[in-house]
Design a protein around this motif. Structure first.
Motif, PDB file in Angstrom:
ATOM      1  N   GLU A 183       0.883  -1.159  -0.129  1.00 15.81           N
ATOM      2  CA  GLU A 183       0.015  -0.042  -0.064  1.00 15.81           C
ATOM      3  C   GLU A 183       0.819   1.088   0.060  1.00 15.81           C
ATOM      4  OE1 GLU A 183      -2.958   0.040  -0.793  1.00 15.81           O
ATOM      5  OE2 GLU A 183      -4.256  -1.155   0.335  1.00 15.81           O
ATOM      6  N   ARG A 184       2.112   1.159   0.299  1.00 13.38           N
ATOM      7  CA  ARG A 184       3.024   2.213   0.232  1.00 13.38           C
ATOM      8  C   ARG A 184       2.897   2.677  -1.247  1.00 13.38           C
ATOM      9  NH1 ARG A 184       8.312   0.846   3.762  1.00 13.38           N
ATOM     10  NH2 ARG A 184       7.635   0.425   5.832  1.00 13.38           N
ATOM     11  N   PHE A 185       2.872   1.818  -1.956  1.00 15.87           N
ATOM     12  CA  PHE A 185       3.015   2.006  -3.686  1.00 15.87           C
ATOM     13  C   PHE A 185       1.856   2.430  -4.207  1.00 15.87           C
ATOM     14  CE2 PHE A 185       6.482  -0.138  -1.674  1.00 15.87           C
ATOM     15  CZ  PHE A 185       7.719   0.606  -2.184  1.00 15.87           C
ATOM     16  N   ASN A 186       0.635   2.355  -3.685  1.00 14.48           N
ATOM     17  CA  ASN A 186      -0.655   2.557  -4.048  1.00 14.48           C
ATOM     18  C   ASN A 186      -0.752   3.935  -4.625  1.00 14.48           C
ATOM     19  OD1 ASN A 186      -3.547   3.622  -4.212  1.00 14.48           O
ATOM     20  ND2 ASN A 186      -4.006   1.883  -3.421  1.00 14.48           N
ATOM     21  N   PRO A 187      -1.142   4.325  -5.842  1.00 12.10           N
ATOM     22  CA  PRO A 187      -0.910   5.734  -6.475  1.00 12.10           C
ATOM     23  C   PRO A 187      -1.553   6.779  -5.570  1.00 12.10           C
ATOM     24  CG  PRO A 187      -1.371   4.207  -8.329  1.00 12.10           C
ATOM     25  CD  PRO A 187      -1.534   3.229  -6.903  1.00 12.10           C
ATOM     26  N   ALA A 188      -2.857   6.374  -5.115  1.00 15.76           N
ATOM     27  CA  ALA A 188      -3.406   7.408  -3.945  1.00 15.76           C
ATOM     28  C   ALA A 188      -2.690   7.864  -2.955  1.00 15.76           C
ATOM     29  CB  ALA A 188      -4.721   6.846  -3.326  1.00 15.76           C
ATOM     30  N   GLN A 202     -18.965  -8.423   3.935  1.00 14.11           N
ATOM     31  CA  GLN A 202     -19.460  -9.005   2.401  1.00 14.11           C
ATOM     32  C   GLN A 202     -18.744  -8.192   1.415  1.00 14.11           C
ATOM     33  OE1 GLN A 202     -21.048 -11.856   2.604  1.00 14.11           O
ATOM     34  NE2 GLN A 202     -20.616 -11.696   4.667  1.00 14.11           N
ATOM     35  N   ARG A 203     -18.225  -7.279   1.741  1.00 13.29           N
ATOM     36  CA  ARG A 203     -17.416  -6.614   0.304  1.00 13.29           C
ATOM     37  C   ARG A 203     -16.293  -5.857   1.041  1.00 13.29           C
ATOM     38  NH1 ARG A 203     -18.174  -0.720   0.081  1.00 13.29           N
ATOM     39  NH2 ARG A 203     -19.287   0.065   1.703  1.00 13.29           N
ATOM     40  N   LYS A 204     -15.150  -5.672  -0.132  1.00 12.73           N
ATOM     41  CA  LYS A 204     -13.972  -4.927   0.407  1.00 12.73           C
ATOM     42  C   LYS A 204     -14.103  -3.653   0.554  1.00 12.73           C
ATOM     43  CE  LYS A 204     -10.010  -6.466  -1.346  1.00 12.73           C
ATOM     44  NZ  LYS A 204      -8.915  -6.990  -1.919  1.00 12.73           N
ATOM     45  N   VAL A 205     -13.342  -3.122   1.438  1.00 12.53           N
ATOM     46  CA  VAL A 205     -13.482  -1.744   1.851  1.00 12.53           C
ATOM     47  C   VAL A 205     -12.178  -1.310   2.180  1.00 12.53           C
ATOM     48  CG1 VAL A 205     -14.314   0.457   3.233  1.00 12.53           C
ATOM     49  CG2 VAL A 205     -15.796  -1.429   2.538  1.00 12.53           C
ATOM     50  N   LEU A 208      -8.861   9.271   0.737  1.00 13.26           N
ATOM     51  CA  LEU A 208      -8.228   8.178  -0.259  1.00 13.26           C
ATOM     52  C   LEU A 208      -9.108   7.102  -0.255  1.00 13.26           C
ATOM     53  CD1 LEU A 208      -6.016   9.987   0.850  1.00 13.26           C
ATOM     54  CD2 LEU A 208      -4.286   8.025   0.334  1.00 13.26           C
ATOM     55  N   ASP A 209      -9.532   6.800  -1.684  1.00 16.10           N
ATOM     56  CA  ASP A 209     -10.104   5.274  -1.819  1.00 16.10           C
ATOM     57  C   ASP A 209      -9.114   4.310  -2.407  1.00 16.10           C
ATOM     58  OD1 ASP A 209     -11.402   3.257  -3.162  1.00 16.10           O
ATOM     59  OD2 ASP A 209     -13.122   4.359  -3.214  1.00 16.10           O
ATOM     60  N   LEU A 210      -8.509   3.506  -1.713  1.00 19.34           N
ATOM     61  CA  LEU A 210      -7.281   2.628  -1.900  1.00 19.34           C
ATOM     62  C   LEU A 210      -7.690   1.741  -2.844  1.00 19.34           C
ATOM     63  CD1 LEU A 210      -5.650   2.442   1.589  1.00 19.34           C
ATOM     64  CD2 LEU A 210      -5.018   4.046  -0.206  1.00 19.34           C
ATOM     65  N   LEU A 211      -8.760   0.996  -3.151  1.00 16.17           N
ATOM     66  CA  LEU A 211      -9.301   0.269  -4.007  1.00 16.17           C
ATOM     67  C   LEU A 211      -9.282   0.818  -5.406  1.00 16.17           C
ATOM     68  CD1 LEU A 211     -12.223  -1.958  -2.544  1.00 16.17           C
ATOM     69  CD2 LEU A 211      -9.763  -2.762  -3.001  1.00 16.17           C
ATOM     70  N   ARG A 212      -9.888   1.962  -5.459  1.00 14.63           N
ATOM     71  CA  ARG A 212     -10.162   2.768  -6.854  1.00 14.63           C
ATOM     72  C   ARG A 212      -8.964   3.722  -7.027  1.00 14.63           C
ATOM     73  NH1 ARG A 212     -15.370   2.264  -4.737  1.00 14.63           N
ATOM     74  NH2 ARG A 212     -16.820   1.304  -6.102  1.00 14.63           N
ATOM     75  N   ARG A 213      -8.104   3.617  -6.201  1.00 11.37           N
ATOM     76  CA  ARG A 213      -6.930   4.699  -6.338  1.00 11.37           C
ATOM     77  C   ARG A 213      -7.080   5.837  -6.574  1.00 11.37           C
ATOM     78  NH1 ARG A 213      -3.640   0.087  -9.776  1.00 11.37           N
ATOM     79  NH2 ARG A 213      -3.970  -1.747  -8.289  1.00 11.37           N
ATOM     80  N   ALA A 214      -7.999   6.553  -5.788  1.00 10.90           N
ATOM     81  CA  ALA A 214      -8.508   7.877  -6.081  1.00 10.90           C
ATOM     82  C   ALA A 214      -8.289   8.924  -4.765  1.00 10.90           C
ATOM     83  CB  ALA A 214     -10.008   7.972  -6.386  1.00 10.90           C
ATOM     84  N   VAL A 215      -7.922  10.158  -5.025  1.00  9.03           N
ATOM     85  CA  VAL A 215      -7.862  11.219  -4.035  1.00  9.03           C
ATOM     86  C   VAL A 215      -8.834  12.087  -4.075  1.00  9.03           C
ATOM     87  CG1 VAL A 215      -6.117  12.692  -3.111  1.00  9.03           C
ATOM     88  CG2 VAL A 215      -5.285  10.574  -3.792  1.00  9.03           C
ATOM     89  N   GLU A 264      -4.880  15.266  -9.880  1.00  9.52           N
ATOM     90  CA  GLU A 264      -4.266  14.389 -10.605  1.00  9.52           C
ATOM     91  C   GLU A 264      -3.229  13.317  -9.851  1.00  9.52           C
ATOM     92  OE1 GLU A 264      -2.000  13.984 -15.145  1.00  9.52           O
ATOM     93  OE2 GLU A 264      -2.628  15.741 -14.127  1.00  9.52           O
ATOM     94  N   LEU A 265      -3.304  11.970 -10.192  1.00  5.54           N
ATOM     95  CA  LEU A 265      -2.302  11.291  -9.430  1.00  5.54           C
ATOM     96  C   LEU A 265      -0.939  11.427  -9.745  1.00  5.54           C
ATOM     97  CD1 LEU A 265      -4.494   8.186  -9.494  1.00  5.54           C
ATOM     98  CD2 LEU A 265      -4.216   9.519  -7.367  1.00  5.54           C
ATOM     99  N   VAL A 266       0.045  11.324  -9.230  1.00  2.74           N
ATOM    100  CA  VAL A 266       1.355  11.465  -9.662  1.00  2.74           C
ATOM    101  C   VAL A 266       1.856  10.143 -10.466  1.00  2.74           C
ATOM    102  CG1 VAL A 266       1.789  13.145  -7.927  1.00  2.74           C
ATOM    103  CG2 VAL A 266       2.292  10.709  -7.573  1.00  2.74           C
ATOM    104  N   THR A 267       1.233   9.280 -10.377  1.00  5.63           N
ATOM    105  CA  THR A 267       1.528   7.839 -10.814  1.00  5.63           C
ATOM    106  C   THR A 267       0.284   7.018 -10.923  1.00  5.63           C
ATOM    107  OG1 THR A 267       2.997   5.679 -10.684  1.00  5.63           O
ATOM    108  CG2 THR A 267       2.339   6.569  -8.674  1.00  5.63           C
ATOM    109  N   ASN A 268       0.276   6.090 -11.963  1.00  9.97           N
ATOM    110  CA  ASN A 268      -0.608   5.076 -12.248  1.00  9.97           C
ATOM    111  C   ASN A 268      -0.077   3.620 -12.239  1.00  9.97           C
ATOM    112  OD1 ASN A 268      -3.207   6.633 -12.540  1.00  9.97           O
ATOM    113  ND2 ASN A 268      -2.359   7.378 -14.337  1.00  9.97           N
TER     114      ASN A 268
END
Length: 312
Positions: free
Chosen positions: A120-125, A216-219, A233-240, A267-271
């Motif tokens: 998760e350190r490398f998650n784009p968000a 029953q779902r990932k959060v 931060l939404d770490l699943l959708r990689r959104a800020v 804008e994300l600094v990396t994808n």
């Protein structure tokens, strides 16, 4: 240096992803996949042009990634380090703190690069948020999942350790106080299924972290509070998303109190895929372009918090 030759130990779901990432990298070669289950590991090795081995053979190998079950980590890590090979070990390093500390100590004694799979350190968000934050004072997270019977450790070692690590990384401060409530609900598990934890830091910041594996779902959410803004931060959708409260006033049209909030979506600094970014960091360690001591020193603080959470 020549491209490092990588051995992968463990061909489960996480191991299969590591194999894909290493094979796709232009910076290294996947040369061996180790797992006693030939019917599982053999096809993965064949797909990526590597050799299947039922047990480790370090001849012709420059570094090792271990994605075996957590309870196997201490023995496998000992073999790898006895062979003098740098190691990327999936999180947690071991099922308990003492074993984790022993792995880090042996790595330090030999001067071997050691990296823990805190992907998760490398998650784009997260990468984006680290460039945005200035003075975080309060963090809150939710990491909830359905139950997985193949995970033998409790939810604290399995899931919570990620958000403890992120809170340490983002506050840039050492934990000083840990308070936890644990819950055991699933008849299929022998360890805790829910962990709600409050962590205090030297800086005065605090974090409220929730992990559960009865959902029953990932959060995967992380919210960073500063005095003048909130970074979500939404770490699943990689959104800020950034929120700034502007003002509140009574409207003159008779409809009562109104609040205004400015919403920014930076804008994300990396994808880059987090696992691929993590592997690039491992190759940097092998090439000596990042500080191996600093990387090693960043591993145990979160493990020590989890040991406090579980009361051992």
């Amino acid at each position: 240096m020549a491209k490092p030759r990588i051995m992968l130990v463990g061909a489960g779901s996480m191991g299969a992803n590591h194999a894909r990432v290493v094979a796709a990298s232009a910076r290294a070669d996947l040369v061996a996949v180790v797992d006693p289950r030939g019917d599982v590991a053999g096809p993965i090795a064949e797909r990526y042009g590597a050799t299947w081995l039922p047990a480790p053979d370090f001849d012709g190998v420059d570094a090792v990634i271990v994605a075996a079950a957590t309870e196997a980590h201490p023995d496998v890590a000992a073999q790898v380090m006895a062979a003098g090979k740098p190691l990327l070990l999936e999180k947690p390093l071991a099922p308990g703190l003492a074993e984790s500390e022993a792995i880090v100590a042996e790595s330090r004694r030999q001067g071997l690069p050691l990296m823990c799979g805190f992907v998760e350190r490398f998650n784009p968000a997260v990468v984006t948020a680290r460039r945005l934050i200035a003075d975080p004072v309060y963090l809150s997270s939710q990491r909830h999942s359905p139950y997985l019977g193949r995970i033998a450790t409790g939810v604290s070692w399995d899931l919570l350790v990620h958000d403890v690590d992120l809170s340490i990384q983002l506050t840039g401060s050492a934990p000083t106080d840990v308070r936890a409530r644990l819950g055991h609900y699933s008849p299929e598990s022998t360890a805790e299924d829910v962990a709600d934890v409050i962590v205090g830091f030297e800086s005065g910041a605090m974090a409220n972290l929730s992990a559960a594996r009865i959902g029953q779902r990932k959060v995967r959410t992380l919210v960073i509070h500063e005095l003048d803004r909130l970074i979500e931060l939404d770490l699943l959708r990689r959104a800020v998303t950034i929120y700034r409260h502007v003002s509140g006033a009574v409207s003159d049209d008779g409809r009562g109190y109104r609040q205004q909030t400015i919403i920014e979506i930076p804008e994300l600094v990396t994808n880059q895929e987090p696992l691929a970014a993590q592997f690039d960091r491992f190759v940097d360690l092998l090439e000596g372009t990042v500080d191996a001591d600093a990387e090693r020193d960043s591993i145990l603080p979160s493990h020590r918090v989890i040991a406090q959470v579980e009361g051992r």
